[in-house]
Structures are given as structure tokens and as C-alpha cells.
Design a protein around this motif. Structure first.
Motif, PDB file in Angstrom:
ATOM      1  N   GLY A 156       0.888  -1.205   0.036  1.00 21.66           N
ATOM      2  CA  GLY A 156       0.042  -0.132   0.035  1.00 21.66           C
ATOM      3  C   GLY A 156       0.837   1.284  -0.072  1.00 21.66           C
ATOM      4  N   VAL A 157       2.014   1.309  -0.526  1.00 25.32           N
ATOM      5  CA  VAL A 157       2.733   2.487  -0.564  1.00 25.32           C
ATOM      6  C   VAL A 157       2.325   3.344  -1.728  1.00 25.32           C
ATOM      7  N   LYS A 158       2.755   4.508  -1.676  1.00 28.17           N
ATOM      8  CA  LYS A 158       2.571   5.617  -2.876  1.00 28.17           C
ATOM      9  C   LYS A 158       3.643   6.406  -3.104  1.00 28.17           C
TER      10      LYS A 158
ATOM     11  N   SER B  11      10.341  12.575  -3.317  1.00 28.02           N
ATOM     12  CA  SER B  11      10.770  12.496  -2.280  1.00 28.02           C
ATOM     13  C   SER B  11      10.735  13.983  -1.754  1.00 28.02           C
ATOM     14  N   PRO B  12      10.834  14.126  -0.285  1.00 24.89           N
ATOM     15  CA  PRO B  12      10.590  15.491   0.321  1.00 24.89           C
ATOM     16  C   PRO B  12      11.647  16.423  -0.005  1.00 24.89           C
TER      17      PRO B  12
ATOM     18  N   ILE C  99      15.892   1.314   9.503  1.00 28.83           N
ATOM     19  CA  ILE C  99      15.920   2.638   9.364  1.00 28.83           C
ATOM     20  C   ILE C  99      15.172   2.991   7.806  1.00 28.83           C
ATOM     21  N   ALA C 100      15.234   2.289   6.903  1.00 26.48           N
ATOM     22  CA  ALA C 100      14.834   2.365   5.517  1.00 26.48           C
ATOM     23  C   ALA C 100      13.249   2.151   5.730  1.00 26.48           C
ATOM     24  N   THR C 101      12.830   1.183   6.313  1.00 27.13           N
ATOM     25  CA  THR C 101      11.576   0.993   6.731  1.00 27.13           C
ATOM     26  C   THR C 101      10.755   2.174   7.187  1.00 27.13           C
TER      27      THR C 101
ATOM     28  N   MET D  22       7.488   8.649   4.059  1.00 29.89           N
ATOM     29  CA  MET D  22       7.449   9.302   2.822  1.00 29.89           C
ATOM     30  C   MET D  22       6.379   9.021   1.899  1.00 29.89           C
ATOM     31  N   CYS D  23       6.134   7.240   2.052  1.00 31.56           N
ATOM     32  CA  CYS D  23       5.116   6.750   0.981  1.00 31.56           C
ATOM     33  C   CYS D  23       3.975   5.825   1.867  1.00 31.56           C
TER      34      CYS D  23
END
Length: 796
Positions: free
Chosen positions: A223-225, A229-230, A374-376, A382-383
Motif C-alpha cells: 500500500g505504498v504511494k 521525495s521530500p 531505518i529504511a522501513t 514518505m510513502c
């Protein structure tokens, strides 16, 4: 490695300014190569308001704007579709330079309307790719303020050089860790707490080859969008010279440079079944993210699903499973790949990537689980999306070592006196575990320092954090005449001969020890023993009996490629049958074309026999031969021009060198155009110096008395060598005569047909008193008498 000051300070709590940080980085071995401040490029750019925007009278797509920059009102012609009354944006006045294209603005006339300066887009200021319109700022943006200050662009970029033993500094966090160890602040650790998963990952991972990949962590996020990126992340990537692509791709790039932790995000919907880490099979193919297809052998570590290969482990992902704008479900990979196999794969297929650059130098295996957390967290921020539990396969490799260290070795190896307590403190601050055993330390290396193997490595770490700038500068001890170089007299002679040849302008060549037998026969009778039964090539079927043929052929190849003036030399063995071992060490050289390149101050002049003679004399002199005592006769071998060549010898049998113009027939047979001259120096024929090692010529002996020069012209037989005249004259009084040289040779009117005139200059240098006229006259009489007695010559 590049990073911005603000990026560094996310991990380093410090009040130090930019100069202090830069100096400290260099002092601890992370040399600062460049510091760039974007505010310098953007200094003239200010925030301005378009007070009025009207249609250009002679252009449909242009508008004439009245711009207020806080200090004056200026007319600007603008072609942006969003240019309108009331818009606030970034204004560039006349006289400034656009950073991205180097365009210098000046007042101009556009379709009959005056324009001064311009309203800028993001692309023109290097802030992004948007060029559809000019920057549109909020209504509260202060008019007249520096745009760089308002936009937060006053963030200097630091670039440091990374040595091969500092893979730990390939991330901003690692650099901050070193600076904190050097006492420049306090290290702020990232949030590596576990992100709770809400379901089991539908994709499992299996490792078939633990040597290639001992540990693999993965996580399914649904379910990411995947949007942009910011802004803060985009700015940091832009500071590295990278182009922001999308949030998912930018996160992987950011993690690589931020935490020195390469990872990869797969589009989970494009993965069939589970993932397997294995070695590739010969013939398998992968279309990678660089849009190139790679045909793999059976030595490549790959990540594949049940259908195909999805990635080359540690090097590059595949295009088929990459993430794009429509990606909604992803599988995050964070693994550790073998450095050697990664390096070999990258070199074999010519793939350059930031992941490969780090894995082949050694990524910290302890960051596998921290990195995925960290990546999660970044992906969720962000997504959005919903994470699964982490899939962990294998075990982190243990690369830490325990090394015994003697604290006094810091002083012995590094020249810096540091107390054992401070040594232990520095190592502890760097992350080493130190156990004090009294006289020694047991030091356990941290997981991020795979390069530390032995005691000198630990000494280096202590010294660099203590500060290279604190090492006392001391001169080296004076050299001693008793130093033994380990070189034999012949080896020293060869080195000196090569240096001398290079000093004359010759370039060293290394040619084959073989040559065509047809060419070998041009340089004397070819011994059947030199013909090869199994040559490496049909046209290299004989051992070389002479160095010149291959040098001449090399000159021909260079000439065929447009290089007209060629000067080469080679030092090596030539193969002959009249020596005990069948070899003779020779220094040979050739010159072709003109003495110098075309120049308006010099007339073109072809190389001559005298150039080859000068080369040979210079080399012989450099290795200790007194060439004044050598004999020069016109008895060169038949591969030289009979009237334009010579032999340098000691006595009638000991030949030291040949020189001269190469015979035109030889050049024709080899297929090279002249003029071409050459020389050969037989080093094995030259007696070694009798002086003891360390002896020298002594100090220069200068005279306080006036030197005297006299010229003599003698009429002698036509076939008498001029060298004989100089030697006879020089023998009159060796202590008094400083030099004798020929300055003129004449044949013609006033001289008999079988005679010639040779003129020499003699320089006399007394050391005990000034010579009287009577003494000078007596000397001149001696010279005239001895020439008449030994040659029959008379004073002209």
C-alpha cells in the motif's frame, strides 16, 4: 565523498564552524578536497515581486513585467507562462551569472522592448528540473531578501578524499563518528529501533550460497504511494550531484551515502514466488537498471525469483523488478555480499555503481538489521504503507579481530609520544574494545573496520585521531657512503646508461626479443641456433641478433601514424654465438626525421651521424668512460652507411660502440623512410671502474691565473682523421692544456688536392703563475714541431 554541513550535523552535535571541521577532517586523514558554498553562486539573486505584468506588444508568449526587488523597480521581459501580477519569485539582476548554464545577464532588447535581468525557474538555479514556469513563492516571502538565505540554500558542501582503508567513511554517519572520536562533538546515533510488522511477508528468502551472501534481511511493505521525495532529501541528493527520481529510489540512494548501507527495493508485484540468493548459471541474462543486458557466467551472485533473475547482488538491480510511479507493494532488501566476488563481478561486466563501490571495500555487516529498520521508517514516512515482519535468512559474518598492541609502538612507528591511557582512550572512542593486560592491550576491532589487521594499523588509527599535524617534522639522517644498494656494478651501470639516454631526449622502448628472420639476416649472418622451432608468431621466428631492427620497425610504425620526428632507445640482450652464454647486453638508440619540431626561430635540419655520435658519447661518459682516450674510426658494420658512421673503441679490438646513419638498403628492406641514424653501446665490452665504492672526483680545482687560448691551422694529408690532431696536441703538456677542439676543416682554393686544413683551438690553464710571452711561444713551437714530426703537417 560529498556531504553538506547540515547533513553532517544531523549526526554530529557540535558548535564547530566550517573551517574547524574542514581542518579536523584533514588532520585525521579524511583530506578535504573542496568546500563549495552555494550562496556564493546565488549571492546576487534576491526575492522580488512582479508589480505589473502586461502582454508584450510584439510577441504572443512574452509578457512585460515591472519587477520590484526591494530597492528599485525594473522592467523585465519574461516568457514563463505563470508570469503574472503579484507573483513573488527569484530575481537575477543584470551582471550576474546563471549557475546552471554560465549565462551572464546584461541589459538587452527583446522584440523591441528593453529587458534588465530575469525571473528564474528552479532549473536555472540548479534546484530541480522544473522549467515550465518561474519560481512562485508564498505571499509572505520578504521582498529584497537574499533568495539563498530564504530558501535555506546557505549550506556548504564538503568533498573529502577516501583512501582504500576508510570504507567506514563512505557514509555521513561514519564521518561524524570519526569527528566525534577526534573530540569535535558528540555523535548522535540514528533511530534503529524495530518497526513492528502487522503481517507475515508473503515473499520468503532462501540463500543457496552462504559464501556469496551470508545474511539477507527483507521486508514486504504494501500500500505504498511512490511520489516525489521530500525537499530536504532531494536537496541532499542534489548536493551529491545526483538527480532525485522518486521517493523509493531516493531512499535507497540516500541510505547508501548517509549510512554507507546499500540496499534495494523490488516491486513486489513483479516478483514471482519467493526469492533465492544463488550463483548464476552460464547463459542467464539480466536487463539491469542501466538499460543494458548482461549475459552472465556461473560465478555471479544473483537474486532470483521462481521465474527469472531480479538483481546482481551487491552491484545493480534489474529493470523488470524496479520501482516506478505506479508501484504499490514493495519488497525491501538489505543484505551483505562478499567483497571479492562483488569486485570481480563489477570488473568483469564493467558495471559501476555506488553499491558495488561500497560492497567491494567492505560494508559493515552489523548494519543489515539496523539498515532495514531505518529504511522501513523512511518508506513509511514518505510513502505510507503497511510493513510486514522482517524476513531474516543466514547470519551476519563476524569480521572483528582481536589484535595484541604494545602502546610504545605508537612512538616507535609514528614518532609521537602518547601515553598508554590516551592510546586506549582514542581506540575506545573509535569503537574498539580495549583490554589492558599491563604492558600490552588486547584490541577488538569494530564491525565497520574490516581493514584493521595488525598492530601498525592500530598505531595509524591512534596517530590520525591524535592528529597528523602534531607529528614532529624531523630531517632524515644524512646519507652514508657505506649504504649498500644491493645493485651490482653492472646493474648500476645499466641504470645510469638508461637515465643518460633519457636525458638526451630519447624515449625508452621495450620491443620483442624476437623478429622476422629476414630482418635478422640484414644485420649479419643468422646463426641457425637463433631460429625458433615453435615461434609465437610466423613473423617472429628468430631471436634478435641486434636491437636496431625492432627499434627501426617501431619508428616506421610511428611514422605511419603521422609522427615524423622519432627518438627511441632500448636496453636489453641481443643474442649472438660468440659469447659464453650467447647473449650480449646492449643499449641501442635511433633518431628519425628532423632534430626538432617545426619552429619559427629554427630552420629545419635532418638528423645526422653527429647526433648519433653525440648520443653514444653522452651515454659512455655517464657510465664513467673517458671518451677523450677512446679511438673513433670509420669501421662500422655494413648495416651503417660506409661514409657516415664510426666505431668507438679502446684499442684495436675492444669495441665499445657503433654509431652512424643506417644504410639506405637496410631501411628499404624494413620499409622505413629515412633519414635515420642509430647507435649501439656494448656495455659488456666496457671495463668496470677500478675506483672503490664511495670514491669521487674530489672538489673542483679552480685557478686564480689567466687562461690562454691559441689557434693553430695545419695542412695535413686528406685522409688524416681530425681526432689524431687533437690527441697529438693534447699530449704536449697534459697538466697545462685544459682543452683541445677542432673548429674548422677546409679543402679548396689555396690547398693542394690531396691535402686539407684542420684548425684547432687550444686552451691553456696555468695553476702556479701567469704564463709569460716566452713560455707561450715555447709551447706553440712544441705543438708545431710535434705535428710535423708525427703527421708531416705544416702550419698554414
Amino acid at each position: 565523498m560529498k556531504f553538506t554541513l547540515s547533513w553532517l550535523k544531523t549526526y554530529l552535535d557540535t558548535d564547530a564552524d566550517l573551517n574547524t571541521i574542514s581542518e579536523t577532517l584533514t588532520a585525521i586523514g579524511l583530506e578535504v578536497e573542496e568546500v563549495t558554498d552555494p550562496t556564493e553562486d546565488l549571492k546576487p539573486f534576491v526575492i522580488a515581486r512582479i508589480e505589473k505584468a502586461v502582454q508584450h506588444p510584439d510577441a504572443d508568449k512574452l509578457r512585460v513585467c515591472t519587477v520590484n526587488n526591494g530597492s528599485e523597480t525594473i522592467q523585465v521581459v519574461c516568457g514563463a507562462p505563470n508570469a503574472r501580477t503579484g507573483l513573488i519569485g527569484a530575481f537575477a539582476p543584470s551582471g550576474c551569472t546563471i549557475p546552471t548554464n554560465g549565462l551572464k545577464l546584461k541589459p538587452t532588447i527583446i522584440r523591441g522592448v528593453e529587458s534588465n535581468g530575469m525571473m528564474c525557474s528552479e532549473r536555472e538555479l540548479g534546484l530541480g528540473d522544473d522549467h515550465d514556469g518561474i519560481i512562485d513563492l508564498p505571499e509572505d516571502a520578504p521582498i529584497g531578501m537574499s533568495f539563498a538565505e530564504y530558501a535555506g540554500l546557505n549550506d556548504p558542501t564538503i568533498e573529502i578524499a577516501i583512501t582504500p582503508n576508510h570504507q567506514d567513511a563512505l557514509g555521513v554517519y561514519g564521518i561524524a563518528r570519526d569527528l566525534a572520536a577526534a573530540g569535535l562533538g558528540k555523535l548522535k546515533k540514528p533511530d534503529t529501533s524495530k518497526v513492528k510488522g502487522s503481517f507475515k511477508s508473503p515473499i520468503k528468502v532462501k540463500i543457496d550460497n552462504l559464501d556469496a551472501c551470508p545474511v539477507f534481511a527483507g521486508r514486504y511493505i504494501r500500500g505504498v504511494k511512490n511520489g516525489p521525495s521530500p525537499e530536504w532529501m532531494q536537496r541532499r541528493l542534489i548536493s551529491l550531484g545526483m538527480k532525485p527520481i522518486s521517493a523509493l529510489v531516493d531512499i535507497t540512494n540516500f541510505m547508501t551515502h548517509d549510512y554507507a548501507r546499500p540496499l534495494h527495493v523490488f516491486d513486489a508485484d513483479n516478483i514471482t514466488g519467493d526469492l533465492t540468493v544463488r550463483l548464476s548459471k552460464s547463459g542467464e541474462k539480466l536487463l539491469a537498471l542501466d538499460d543494458k543486458e548482461y549475459l552472465l557466467d556461473n560465478e555471479v551472485c544473483v537474486i532470483s525469483d521462481d521465474k527469472a533473475i531480479n538483481s546482481i547482488g551487491g552491484v545493480m538491480g534489474g529493470a523488470g523488478s524496479g520501482t516506478y510511479e505506479n508501484t504499490t507493494n514493495v519488497f525491501l532488501e538489505c543484505a551483505w555480499f562478499d567483497p571479492i566476488r562483488t569486485a570481480l563481478t563489477g570488473r568483469k561486466y564493467g558495471i559501476e555503481s555506488d553499491a558495488r563501490y561500497r560492497f567491494e571495500r567492505g560494508v559493515d555487516p552489523a548494519t543489515v538489521q539496523d539498515g532495514i529498520e531505518i529504511a522501513t521508517r523512511l518508506i513509511l514516512d514518505m510513502c505510507g504503507g503497511e510493513p510486514s515482519d522482517v524476513v531474516l535468512t543466514g547470519e551476519e559474518p563476524v569480521i572483528s579481530k582481536t589484535i595484541t598492541m604494545r602502546p610504545e609502538r605508537v612512538r616507535e612507528l609514528g614518532g609521537v609520544d602518547i601515553s598508554p591511557t590516551e592510546v586506549a582512550d582514542i581506540l575506545s572512542r573509535l569503537g574498539f574494545e580495549v583490554t589492558d593486560n599491563g604492558n600490552t592491550f588486547d584490541v577488538k576491532t569494530p564491525s565497520w573496520r574490516c581493514d584493521i589487521d595488525r598492530e601498525p594499523d592500530l598505531v595509524e588509527e591512534v596517530i590520525r585521531i591524535h592528529g597528523y599535524d602534531k607529528i614532529i617534522v624531523e630531517p632524515l639522517p644524512h646519507s652514508s657512503k657505506d649504504i649498500v644498494t644491493g645493485l651490482s656494478p653492472k646493474q648500476r651501470r645499466i641504470r645510469m646508461a638508461k637515465r643518460s639516454a633519457a636525458a638526451t631526449g630519447l624515449r625508452e622502448a621495450i620491443t620483442w626479443s624476437f623478429l622476422p628472420s629476414a630482418q635478422a639476416k640484414l644485420f649479419g649472418d643468422l646463426n641457425p641456433r637463433l631460429v625458433l622451432d615453435n615461434p609465437v608468431s610466423a613473423d617472429l621466428d628468430a631471436m634478435r641478433p641486434n636491437l636496431l631492427p625492432n627499434l627501426i620497425s617501431a619508428a616506421g610504425r610511428n611514422n605511419d601514424r603521422g609522427i615524423k620526428n622519432i627518438a627511441l632507445f632500448e636496453a636489453g640482450n641481443q643474442f649472438i654465438s660468440d659469447t659464453p652464454d650467447g647473449q650480449q647486453y646492449v643499449v641501442a638508440g635511433i633518431r628519425r626525421g628532423q632534430k626538432h619540431d617545426r619552429h619559427w626561430q629554427k630552420n629545419p635540419e635532418d638528423v645526422t651521424v653527429y647526433d648519433a655520435k653525440a648520443d653514444a658519447i653522452a651515454i659512455l661518459s655517464s657510465i664513467g668512460v673517458n671518451t677523450a682516450n677512446a679511438q673513433i674510426v670509420a669501421e662500422a658494420p655494413n648495416w651503417y652507411h660506409p661514409g657516415r658512421s664510426g666505431v668507438i673503441r679502446l684499442g684495436p679490438k675492444n669495441i665499445m660502440a657503433y654509431f652512424g646513419e643506417i644504410h639506405p638498403t637496410i631501411l628499404k628492406n624494413i620499409g622505413v623512410k629515412g633519414p635515420l641514424v642509430g647507435f649501439e653501446i656494448m656495455l659488456d665490452n666496457i671495463p668496470l671502474s677500478r675506483s672503490k665504492p664511495g670514491s669521487n672526483r674530489g672538489p673542483l680545482k679552480a685557478s686564480d691565473f689567466q687562461a690562454v687560448e691559441r689557434d693553430f691551422a695545419f695542412i695535413v694529408d686528406q685522409d688524416l682523421p681530425a681526432e689524431q690532431i687533437t690527441k697529438i696536441v693534447g699530449s704536449v703538456n697534459k697538466k697545462l692544456i685544459e682543452s683541445v677542439h677542432v673548429f674548422d676543416v677546409y679543402q679548396g682554393a689555396g690547398i693542394e688536392d690531396d691535402k686539407k686544413s684542420i684548425a684547432v683551438n687550444v686552451r691553456l690553464q696555468p695553476f702556479d703563475k701567469t704564463m709569460t710571452d716566452e713560455e707561450i711561444e715555447a709551447f706553440c713551437t712544441q705543438v708545431i714541431d710535434i705535428i710535423k714530426k708525427k703527421t708531416g703537417g705544416i702550419l698554414r
